[in-house]
Every structure is written in C-alpha cells, then in structure tokens.
Design a protein around this motif. Structure first.
Motif, PDB file in Angstrom:
ATOM      1  N   VAL A   1       0.853  -1.182   0.000  1.00 22.32           N
ATOM      2  CA  VAL A   1       0.000   0.000   0.000  1.00 22.32           C
ATOM      3  C   VAL A   1       0.890   1.234   0.000  1.00 22.32           C
ATOM      4  N   GLN A   2       0.548   2.173  -0.840  1.00 17.86           N
ATOM      5  CA  GLN A   2       1.274   3.438  -0.875  1.00 17.86           C
ATOM      6  C   GLN A   2       0.401   4.554  -0.313  1.00 17.86           C
ATOM      7  N   LEU A   3       1.023   5.406   0.476  1.00 20.09           N
ATOM      8  CA  LEU A   3       0.315   6.505   1.114  1.00 20.09           C
ATOM      9  C   LEU A   3       0.989   7.812   0.727  1.00 20.09           C
ATOM     10  N   VAL A   4       0.202   8.784   0.332  1.00 16.37           N
ATOM     11  CA  VAL A   4       0.737  10.089  -0.059  1.00 16.37           C
ATOM     12  C   VAL A   4      -0.017  11.170   0.695  1.00 16.37           C
ATOM     13  N   GLU A   5       0.732  11.951   1.491  1.00 14.66           N
ATOM     14  CA  GLU A   5       0.120  13.030   2.258  1.00 14.66           C
ATOM     15  C   GLU A   5       0.230  14.359   1.501  1.00 14.66           C
ATOM     16  N   SER A   6      -0.676  15.245   1.825  1.00 18.94           N
ATOM     17  CA  SER A   6      -0.606  16.610   1.320  1.00 18.94           C
ATOM     18  C   SER A   6      -1.362  17.520   2.267  1.00 18.94           C
ATOM     19  N   GLY A   7      -1.096  18.813   2.136  1.00 21.25           N
ATOM     20  CA  GLY A   7      -1.874  19.787   2.893  1.00 21.25           C
ATOM     21  C   GLY A   7      -1.154  20.485   4.013  1.00 21.25           C
ATOM     22  N   GLY A   8       0.088  20.149   4.268  1.00 18.58           N
ATOM     23  CA  GLY A   8       0.812  20.832   5.331  1.00 18.58           C
ATOM     24  C   GLY A   8       1.203  22.232   4.924  1.00 18.58           C
ATOM     25  N   GLY A   9       1.799  22.947   5.876  1.00 15.28           N
ATOM     26  CA  GLY A   9       2.239  24.300   5.590  1.00 15.28           C
ATOM     27  C   GLY A   9       2.351  25.122   6.840  1.00 15.28           C
ATOM     28  N   LEU A  10       2.431  26.435   6.656  1.00 18.26           N
ATOM     29  CA  LEU A  10       2.544  27.382   7.755  1.00 18.26           C
ATOM     30  C   LEU A  10       1.163  27.937   8.080  1.00 18.26           C
ATOM     31  N   VAL A  11       0.806  27.860   9.346  1.00 17.36           N
ATOM     32  CA  VAL A  11      -0.496  28.319   9.802  1.00 17.36           C
ATOM     33  C   VAL A  11      -0.309  29.181  11.047  1.00 17.36           C
ATOM     34  N   GLN A  12      -1.093  30.213  11.161  1.00 19.36           N
ATOM     35  CA  GLN A  12      -1.020  31.043  12.358  1.00 19.36           C
ATOM     36  C   GLN A  12      -1.737  30.376  13.524  1.00 19.36           C
ATOM     37  N   PRO A  13      -1.308  30.637  14.727  1.00 19.54           N
ATOM     38  CA  PRO A  13      -2.032  30.103  15.893  1.00 19.54           C
ATOM     39  C   PRO A  13      -3.502  30.476  15.830  1.00 19.54           C
ATOM     40  N   GLY A  14      -4.343  29.502  16.138  1.00 19.96           N
ATOM     41  CA  GLY A  14      -5.781  29.704  16.058  1.00 19.96           C
ATOM     42  C   GLY A  14      -6.375  29.357  14.709  1.00 19.96           C
ATOM     43  N   GLY A  15      -5.512  29.096  13.747  1.00 13.82           N
ATOM     44  CA  GLY A  15      -5.964  28.778  12.402  1.00 13.82           C
ATOM     45  C   GLY A  15      -6.370  27.326  12.240  1.00 13.82           C
ATOM     46  N   SER A  16      -6.687  26.994  10.999  1.00  8.92           N
ATOM     47  CA  SER A  16      -7.146  25.640  10.681  1.00  8.92           C
ATOM     48  C   SER A  16      -6.406  25.120   9.459  1.00  8.92           C
ATOM     49  N   LEU A  17      -6.402  23.802   9.328  1.00 11.07           N
ATOM     50  CA  LEU A  17      -5.892  23.189   8.111  1.00 11.07           C
ATOM     51  C   LEU A  17      -6.462  21.799   7.979  1.00 11.07           C
ATOM     52  N   THR A  18      -6.377  21.293   6.750  1.00 11.12           N
ATOM     53  CA  THR A  18      -6.816  19.936   6.448  1.00 11.12           C
ATOM     54  C   THR A  18      -5.693  19.202   5.758  1.00 11.12           C
ATOM     55  N   LEU A  19      -5.330  18.063   6.313  1.00 11.17           N
ATOM     56  CA  LEU A  19      -4.347  17.183   5.707  1.00 11.17           C
ATOM     57  C   LEU A  19      -5.056  16.048   4.987  1.00 11.17           C
ATOM     58  N   SER A  20      -4.478  15.631   3.868  1.00 12.98           N
ATOM     59  CA  SER A  20      -5.053  14.543   3.092  1.00 12.98           C
ATOM     60  C   SER A  20      -4.053  13.409   2.971  1.00 12.98           C
ATOM     61  N   CYS A  21      -4.568  12.195   3.036  1.00 12.97           N
ATOM     62  CA  CYS A  21      -3.756  10.993   2.846  1.00 12.97           C
ATOM     63  C   CYS A  21      -4.462  10.128   1.810  1.00 12.97           C
ATOM     64  N   THR A  22      -3.845  10.000   0.662  1.00 15.13           N
ATOM     65  CA  THR A  22      -4.429   9.182  -0.398  1.00 15.13           C
ATOM     66  C   THR A  22      -3.719   7.835  -0.441  1.00 15.13           C
ATOM     67  N   ALA A  23      -4.502   6.780  -0.391  1.00 12.78           N
ATOM     68  CA  ALA A  23      -3.964   5.425  -0.354  1.00 12.78           C
ATOM     69  C   ALA A  23      -4.205   4.722  -1.688  1.00 12.78           C
ATOM     70  N   SER A  24      -3.215   3.989  -2.106  1.00 12.48           N
ATOM     71  CA  SER A  24      -3.381   3.140  -3.281  1.00 12.48           C
ATOM     72  C   SER A  24      -2.874   1.748  -2.960  1.00 12.48           C
ATOM     73  N   PRO A  25      -3.626   0.723  -3.419  1.00  9.15           N
ATOM     74  CA  PRO A  25      -4.747   0.835  -4.335  1.00  9.15           C
ATOM     75  C   PRO A  25      -6.050   1.338  -3.727  1.00  9.15           C
ATOM     76  N   SER A  26      -6.224   1.180  -2.390  1.00 12.76           N
ATOM     77  CA  SER A  26      -7.489   1.560  -1.782  1.00 12.76           C
ATOM     78  C   SER A  26      -7.322   1.760  -0.279  1.00 12.76           C
ATOM     79  N   ILE A  27      -8.148   2.639   0.306  1.00 14.06           N
ATOM     80  CA  ILE A  27      -8.107   2.787   1.758  1.00 14.06           C
ATOM     81  C   ILE A  27      -8.601   1.511   2.441  1.00 14.06           C
ATOM     82  N   PHE A  28      -9.284   0.647   1.718  1.00 13.64           N
ATOM     83  CA  PHE A  28      -9.786  -0.603   2.286  1.00 13.64           C
ATOM     84  C   PHE A  28      -8.800  -1.752   2.077  1.00 13.64           C
ATOM     85  N   SER A  29      -7.606  -1.434   1.557  1.00 12.98           N
ATOM     86  CA  SER A  29      -6.548  -2.445   1.452  1.00 12.98           C
ATOM     87  C   SER A  29      -5.908  -2.723   2.810  1.00 12.98           C
ATOM     88  N   VAL A  30      -6.198  -1.847   3.777  1.00 10.71           N
ATOM     89  CA  VAL A  30      -5.679  -1.997   5.140  1.00 10.71           C
ATOM     90  C   VAL A  30      -6.833  -1.930   6.124  1.00 10.71           C
TER      91      VAL A  30
END
Length: 124
Positions: free
Chosen positions: A2-31
């Motif tokens: 299974v391969q996992l690829v993250e995205s969405g990090g970065g610099l955020v100010q205190p009190g801020g928000s962010l969303t991280l994504s993890c895409t799995a191949s072949p499927s998130i149901f492979s694990v």
C-alpha cells in the motif's frame, strides 16, 4: 503493498485551521486502519487520530475537540481536519496504515505502511 501520499501541510497562524489529506493506493480498504501520527523535533512519534475500515475512529486526547478524521472512499483519501491550532501542534505529520489490527485494536494502530510526511508549522 500500500502506498500513502500526504498533502496539505504548511505554515499556519495560531488559532488557524488546516486539512491534511492521505491518499492510499490501491485503496483505503486495502488496510484495516489508516491513522495520522505526528513527530515534533526531539519527541517521539505520537498518534493523532485513526479511522478503521469499518468507519470507527478515535482522536488523541492532545487534539480532541480540535481535530476530526474522515474519509472519502471514492477518492481513497483520509482527511485530518484540525482547528484552533497551537504552536505545540508544530510537527511532521505522517499518514500510517495498519494491515492487521482488528476491533478496538485498530485504535492503537501499528504502522505497517507510511507516507513521506508533511510539515505543519504553527507560528505567528
């Protein structure tokens, strides 16, 4: 394998928000579970949140009330949404997958597969 690829990090100010994504191949149901971990400089890697293939999830005490974990099966992606970010949330965030866990054991997942990590820096 299974391969996992993250995205969405970065610099955020205190009190801020962010969303991280993890895409799995072949499927998130492979694990049996996909989790977000983080590792700050000089500290051990810690679990942030986990979601099992059955949809059950758990959020670590350090971020409970400020983080949500969800998934989009059609996109084979697991998301970590964090809000009211604090300086102490600064870390490299890793997506990890457990191929063996079962039941409540998935709430303490092992990392059989890992993504490359994405840096999250909370700073003004």
């Amino acid at each position: 394998q299974v391969q996992l690829v993250e995205s969405g990090g970065g610099l955020v100010q205190p009190g801020g928000s962010l969303t991280l994504s993890c895409t799995a191949s072949p499927s998130i149901f492979s694990v049996n579970a996909i989790a977000w971990f983080r590792q700050a400089p000089g500290k051990e890697r810690e679990l942030v949140a986990v979601i099992s293939s059955g949809g059950g999830y758990n959020i670590a005490d350090a971020v409970v009330g400020r983080a949500d974990i969800s998934r989009d099966a059609a996109k084979n992606t697991v998301y970590l949404q964090m809000r009211r970010l604090k300086v102490e949330d600064t870390a490299v965030y890793y997506c990890g997958a457990d191929k063996e866990c079962a039941g409540y054991g998935c709430y303490n997942p092992r990392g059989h597969y890992w993504g490359q990590g994405t840096q999250v820096t909370v700073s003004s």
